[in-house]
Design an enzyme around this catalytic site. Structure first.
Site, PDB file in Angstrom:
ATOM      1  N   LYS A   1     193.518 -44.414  45.611  1.00 53.56           N
ATOM      2  CA  LYS A   1     194.900 -43.854  45.844  1.00 53.56           C
ATOM      3  C   LYS A   1     194.594 -42.238  45.534  1.00 53.56           C
ATOM      4  CE  LYS A   1     197.637 -47.801  44.810  1.00 53.56           C
ATOM      5  NZ  LYS A   1     198.950 -48.217  44.234  1.00 53.56           N
TER       6      LYS A   1
ATOM      7  N   GLU B   1     205.342 -34.211  50.984  1.00 53.76           N
ATOM      8  CA  GLU B   1     205.569 -33.573  50.012  1.00 53.76           C
ATOM      9  C   GLU B   1     205.852 -34.484  48.575  1.00 53.76           C
ATOM     10  OE1 GLU B   1     205.681 -30.316  49.428  1.00 53.76           O
ATOM     11  OE2 GLU B   1     204.990 -30.416  51.477  1.00 53.76           O
TER      12      GLU B   1
ATOM     13  N   SER C   1     197.663 -44.224  33.396  1.00 60.73           N
ATOM     14  CA  SER C   1     197.784 -42.803  34.078  1.00 60.73           C
ATOM     15  C   SER C   1     197.034 -42.593  35.585  1.00 60.73           C
ATOM     16  CB  SER C   1     197.225 -41.911  33.348  1.00 60.73           C
ATOM     17  OG  SER C   1     195.979 -41.966  32.736  1.00 60.73           O
TER      18      SER C   1
ATOM     19  N   TYR D   1     199.983 -58.844  40.690  1.00 61.11           N
ATOM     20  CA  TYR D   1     200.713 -59.850  41.325  1.00 61.11           C
ATOM     21  C   TYR D   1     199.806 -60.972  41.496  1.00 61.11           C
ATOM     22  CZ  TYR D   1     198.872 -57.989  45.559  1.00 61.11           C
ATOM     23  OH  TYR D   1     198.063 -57.357  46.648  1.00 61.11           O
TER      24      TYR D   1
END
EC number: 1.1.1.25
Length: 280
Positions: free
Chosen positions: A70, A82, A131, A224
């Site tokens: 990610k 943004e 984090s 999950y």
């Protein structure tokens, strides 16, 4: 049935064999009667750049990004929304006019899921564990109206994230930080964003002990699979309300789906598809 006009959506990450995203999205696609298909691709770090250039070359409509890509995916994108830029992580990519554009829907998904069980999230004391990319999105969304504390095994990473978002969101009350030994008794909500306990590595200890949680605390784990990860089993022992990552998967997925197709999928249909998979 797929044909030469079928548009491709997908998921990239490592691993992805545990993911419910394909059945969730493909069921939504079938429900809307549109000519798309959603597939999962196990992608290593060294192939990220090739994935983005390949997606553009093949005119793929878009794809989700999951652990562990990610953050690193961002350097290969042409444009970044943004909010995703502020979050510093991307979980959704749309290919449009030959450009790869990054978005982040994780924070919205987590917030909507929490509000189903915890009510409106304003001035809550929230503990975020971890984090990484998912943590960044959740922190960005929840810190707007609540009091956050971030903890991490590496306290320096927690400190960097807390200072970064305190500044970006112009928080009058800075986001706190600490290590995994922090006292948790005063938190209304405790949220695990780490992969500790995720399939197939389920035989582990909870990321932190929960014996000192508030009586009416809400404990959420973004995992999950399994449906009841070790962290939530621990929370149930001490009387907490618990939430697994399925709701977040659905809500963030629905927002991603709309970004790609311009259509709103049926949330109920998506949840039902996942529940049918769980029962198999």
């Amino acid at each position: 049935m797929m044909d030469t006009k079928t548009k491709l959506l997908g998921l990239i990450g490592h691993p992805v064999d545990h993911s419910f995203s394909p059945i969730m999205h493909n069921t939504a696609i079938e429900d809307l009667g549109i000519n798309y298909v959603y597939l999962a691709f196990d992608v290593s770090e060294e192939n990220l750049k090739n994935v983005v250039s390949g997606a553009k070359a093949l005119q793929i409509t878009g794809f989700n990004v999951t652990i562990p890509h990610k953050i690193n995916i961002m350097k290969y994108l042409d444009e970044i929304d943004e909010d995703a830029k502020a979050i510093g992580a991307v979980n959704t990519v749309k290919i449009e006019n030959g450009k790869a554009i990054g978005y982040n829907t994780d924070g919205i998904g987590a917030k909507r899921t929490l509000e189903e069980k915890a009510g409106i999230l304003i001035d809550k004391n929230i503990l975020i564990i971890g984090s990484g990319g998912a943590s960044r999105a959740v922190c960005f969304e929840l810190a707007k109206d609540n009091n956050l504390t971030i903890i991490n095994r590496n306290i320096e990473k927690a400190k960097i994230l807390s200072e970064e978002f305190s500044k970006k969101l112009k928080k009058q009350k800075p986001i706190n930080y600490g290590d995994l030994d922090l006292d948790i008794k005063n938190f209304d909500i405790i949220l695990n964003t780490t992969p500790v306990g995720m399939h197939p590595n389920t035989n582990v200890d909870p990321v932190i002990p929960l014996k000192n949680i508030k009586k009416d605390a809400v404990v959420m784990d973004l995992i999950y699979n399994p449906i009841e990860p070790v962290f939530l089993k621990e929370a149930i022992k001490y009387g907490a309300k618990t939430i697994n990552g399925l709701g977040m998967l659905v809500y963030q997925g629905a927002v991603s789906f709309e970004i790609w197709t311009g259509m709103k999928p049926d949330i109920y249909v998506m949840k039902k598809a996942i529940n049918s998979k769980i029962r198999l």
